[in-house]
Design an enzyme around this catalytic site. Structure first.
Site, short mmCIF file in Angstrom:
data_model
loop_
_atom_site.label_atom_id
_atom_site.label_comp_id
_atom_site.label_asym_id
_atom_site.label_seq_id
_atom_site.Cartn_x
_atom_site.Cartn_y
_atom_site.Cartn_z
N ALA A 61 -62.22 78.35 -2.61
CA ALA A 61 -61.93 78.13 -1.19
C ALA A 61 -60.84 79.09 -0.74
O ALA A 61 -60.03 79.54 -1.55
CB ALA A 61 -61.46 76.69 -0.99
N GLY A 100 -63.82 76.48 -5.94
CA GLY A 100 -65.05 76.37 -5.16
C GLY A 100 -66.09 77.40 -5.58
O GLY A 100 -67.29 77.19 -5.40
N GLU A 103 -67.79 75.80 -8.38
CA GLU A 103 -68.55 74.66 -7.82
C GLU A 103 -69.83 75.16 -7.15
O GLU A 103 -70.89 74.57 -7.31
CB GLU A 103 -67.66 73.88 -6.84
CG GLU A 103 -66.54 73.14 -7.59
CD GLU A 103 -65.57 72.48 -6.64
OE1 GLU A 103 -64.92 73.20 -5.86
OE2 GLU A 103 -65.45 71.25 -6.68
N GLU A 123 -57.99 74.06 -9.28
CA GLU A 123 -57.48 73.33 -8.11
C GLU A 123 -56.22 72.53 -8.43
O GLU A 123 -55.30 72.43 -7.62
CB GLU A 123 -58.54 72.38 -7.56
CG GLU A 123 -59.65 73.07 -6.76
CD GLU A 123 -60.79 73.56 -7.62
OE1 GLU A 123 -60.62 73.71 -8.85
OE2 GLU A 123 -61.87 73.83 -7.05
#
Ligand code: 3HC
Ligand code: NAI
Length: 719
Positions: A61, A100, A103, A123
């Site tokens: 992210a 992310g 992910e 994270e």
């Protein structure tokens, strides 16, 4: 932000294009949504490959977007559509797949990694958890124990380890994108149901509760008070005990508790502060991105004591040939054995071969005539250091750069005795120098921009977090340490015990309280410095009132501890007692308690009850107050630099962001009020008097830490 191409007539190749790390910004998420929709709806397309531009899949992210409101499509529904589609989607992972990014890859049906790629869910290091399904999907893929370890530590794994764990399906030494396209073509005819992680059941170990309990206890011991790893454990528990649809809800509830927390803000601030610290600017306008550092092909280290050994290892292990110098044959031999032993252990740990052939040992400075750079690490004695630098000026070629590892002496005074003051700089390593990540690069007023660039770049090459600072006694880190440790000893006088003070600081998050830390570092070092500066010992003027020196309050308890031969862990006795010299298990010592009580009786001090809150405020607000003075004096360019120094050199808890960020989180108004309160109670302690910069910032409405620079005068900059 996501490029669409049709390759091999039927494979849609989607490339994320958001340099430098292809972070999943709102624009990139838009791009993925649009290109995926096109790929899934185009009948010519039978398979999809997702990759990242410039050999980097995706760094996760966009952390910069966390501070604002969510814009663009939310990630999870977007990724759901990738998994649910009937066309195989393959992630081609080069460089990194982090957070992310990984992910996203876990929503794809297959994953191909280049052999140099690194993968992970970091994270937790940002105070949050992998909330795009990571906590629910990774356990389904690789099982609870392995997923728990990766998610709670944020550790990156190599492509080879990822293959072994089952995170990726194939590792390649060729172009991962091309391999993925071929793979995708072969996958077209195969059923996808078993490739959808959301439909799998998490393989669950029989001892699930015991495992989660053990990991929780380990976290509570190692990362006291840190919220994110505990939330990660709860999310992984949900993956083991709930169906996917409920687990994903639990993941997002837990994320909501973390996302706006002070800890998440602090940890994300640390991420950017660390990267900002390397971006130095000098008063001349010269800065990090326009000055070319010199290439260092050879170096010398003078003095093979505690510091010199670690510095020699730090240089040799990055391939720089080192000539190491000692003052006599026996010390040279001891130093040689220590350095080689350290280098071998280090190489073994990293699974590489030790670079002995890069090391030479000598007693003569004349052997240094051709080296590119010298780092001096002899005793902290100005006269000795000056004589070494005078000698070096005679023997070294005019271009050789001179660095001193002094922990607080005037770098400019040393530069002044050389024939090349513009090529002299401080490189202040931290002990043990081959382990500690921090390097203060101390710029004297005459240090050229070229030597600043070279020292900063050499620090980076050695794997250090380097911070450029100005030249003043103690520079940044040690200058700030004084008010912090002074407050701790004043609190002892007033009624606290070493263990109470240490516990309060350790509960705050420090790995070690101030007294345990001093025992580890050795109490004699500070004692010697205090004697040399006339604060204790025979040179003290007998007319001095007790407990006052040089016009201010002074606590002689640390000197009294040293007078008893208690120098800390190395002597088995210090502020605590240890089972043997060199022992590490600290136990409260009744003799120290007696010594403090006798001292209080002698001076008629009535001990009072001291709260943990007072301990934290007095120690940490005094620390930050000195930080404000350092900014005012232009010794550090930014609050971020000070915070990075405390995070990497002094064990300041990362989830508090560093002393300056912590002060901003407490609220500058509150810090000011408490300092005023304590200064009123202790008017003879100048460190408690609020700094003018702190007052100014409060008067300007307490701007966030990133805006302080606008209020700091730069005309005094020593950088
Ligand atoms: N968001 C925003 N900016 C990022 C970023 C990210 N995820 N990752 C890196 N950057 C920026 C850096 O701040 C730096 O900016 P600058 O040039 O202005 O200083 C630039 O990209 C280059 O970064 P580095 O200097 O760190 O480059 P390196 O090559 O040394 O390292 C990296 C690359 C390993 C990807 C490293 O940058 C990194 O670890 N990034 C963070 C990875 C991460 O933690 N991802 C998780 C994000 S949270 C998330 O994904 C939530 C999800 O669960 C929903
Ligand atoms: P140390 O006492 O362990 O080692 C100093 C070494 O220098 C000794 O081995 C000595 O024999 C050698 N030496 C003295 N004169 C010499 C000469 N003329 N030529 C060659 N070698 C000579 O000291 P330490 O702790 O390594 O400190 C060195 C410097 O690093 C000091 O300036 C100190 O302030 C600084 N420093 C120390 C830190 C620490 O935690 N010990 C941390 C950061 C900096």
């Amino acid at each position: 932000m996501a490029r669409y191409e049709l390759v091999k007539r039927s494979v849609a190749l989607i490339t994320l294009t958001n340099p430098p790390v292809n972070a999943l910004s709102s624009a990139v998420r838009h791009g993925i949504a649009k290109t995926m929709e096109r790929a899934l709806s185009d009948p010519k397309v039978t398979a999809v490959v997702i990759c990242g531009e410039n050999g980097r899949f995706c760094g996760g992210a966009d952390i910069r977007e966390f501070a604002g409101p969510l814009r663009g499509p939310p990630l999870v529904p977007l990724l759901d559509s990738i998994e649910a589609g009937e066309k195989p989607v393959v992630a081609a992972i080069e460089g990194v797949a982090l957070g992310g990014g990984l992910e996203l890859a876990l929503f794809c049906h297959y994953r191909i990694a280049h052999f140099k790629a690194r993968l992970g869910l970091p994270e937790v290091t940002l105070g949050i958890l992998p909330a795009a399904g990571g906590t629910q999907r990774l356990p389904r893929l690789i099982g609870i124990p392995a997923a728990l370890e990766l998610i709670t530590t944020g550790r990156h794994v190599s492509a080879q380890e990822a293959l072994k764990l089952g995170i990726v399906d194939q590792v390649t030494e060729q172009n991962a994108c091309e391999v993925a396209v071929e793979f995708a073509l072969r996958a077209v005819a195969k059923p996808l149901s078993s490739r959808r992680l959301s439909s799998l059941t998490t393989p669950c170990p029989p001892n699930l509760d015991a495992l989660l309990e053990a990991v929780t206890m380990q976290i509570q011991k190692k990362a006291r008070g840190v919220m994110a790893p505990l939330a990660c454990v709860q999310a992984v528990r949900a993956a083991a005990t709930m169906p996917y649809s409920q687990g994903i809800k639990r993941e997002s509830e837990l994320m909501a508790t973390l996302f706006n927390s002070g800890q998440a803000r602090a940890l994300q601030y640390c991420f950017f502060a660390e990267r900002t610290a390397g971006k130095w600017t000098l008063p001349s306008g010269a800065q990090w991105n326009d000055i070319k550092p010199r290439e260092i092909r050879s170096a010398a280290v003078i003095g093979l004591g505690t510091m010199g050994r670690g510095i020699a290892v730090s240089l040799a292990r990055v391939g720089i040939p080192v000539i190491a110098v000692e003052s006599d044959k026996k010390l040279l031999e001891t130093g040689r054995q220590m350095v080689i032993g350290m280098l071998e252990r280090d190489a073994k740990r990293r699974g590489v071969s030790a670079s002995h052939n890069l090391l030479k040992f000598t007693l003569g400075l004349q052997d240094l005539k051709d080296v590119d750079l010298v780092i001096e690490a002899v005793f902290e004695d100005m006269a000795l250091k000056k004589s070494v630098f005078r000698e070096l000026s005679k023997v070294c070629r005019p271009a050789t750069l001179f660095c001193t590892n002094t922990s607080g002496l005037d770098v400019d005074a040393l530069a002044g005795v050389t024939d090349r003051p513009q090529l002299v700089i401080g490189m202040h390593f931290f002990s043990p120098a081959h382990v500690m990540k921090l390097l203060e690069v101390v710029c004297g007023p005459r240090s050229s921009s070229e030597i600043v660039a070279t020292a900063m770049s050499l620090g980076k090459r050695m794997g250090k977090v380097s911070v450029a600072v100005g030249n003043c006694p103690g520079f940044v880190g040690n200058r700030m340490l004084k008010p912090y440790s002074d407050q701790a000893t004043f609190l002892l006088e007033e009624g606290a015990t070493p263990e109470q003070i240490d516990k309060a600081l350790e509960d705050f998050g420090f790995a070690m309280g101030v007294f345990r830390m001093s025992d580890l570092a050795g109490l004699d070092v500070g004692w010697r410095v205090r004697k040399e500066s006339g604060l204790t010992g025979p040179d003290v003027d007998p007319k001095n009132p007790p407990r006052r020196r040089q016009g201010r309050k002074y606590c002689p308890i640390p000197d009294m501890v040293c007078e008893q031969g208690r120098f800390g862990q190395k002597t088995g006795r210090g502020w605590y007692m240890y089972d043997k010299p060199g022992g590490t298990k600290a136990k409260p010592d009744p003799l120290i308690q007696n010594l403090i009580e006798m001292y209080r009786n002698r001076y008629g001090i009535q001990p009072r009850n001291i709260t943990d809150q007072e301990i934290i405020e007095r120690c940490l607000f005094a620390l930050a107050n000195e930080g404000f003075r350092i900014l005012e004096d232009g010794i550090a360019a930014r609050p971020e630099d000070i915070d990075v120094i405390y995070l990497f050199g002094y064990g300041f808890p990362r989830h508090r962001g560093g002393p300056m960020f912590y002060a901003s989180m407490v609220g500058l108004q509150r810090v000011l009020e408490r300092l005023e309160h304590y200064h009123q109670a202790h008017p003879d302690v100048p460190h408690l008097e609020p700094s003018p910069l702190l007052k100014k910032l409060v008067a300007c409405g307490s701007p966030p830490v990133q805006k302080w620079r606008e209020h700091i005068k730069t005309m005094h900059s020593h950088l």
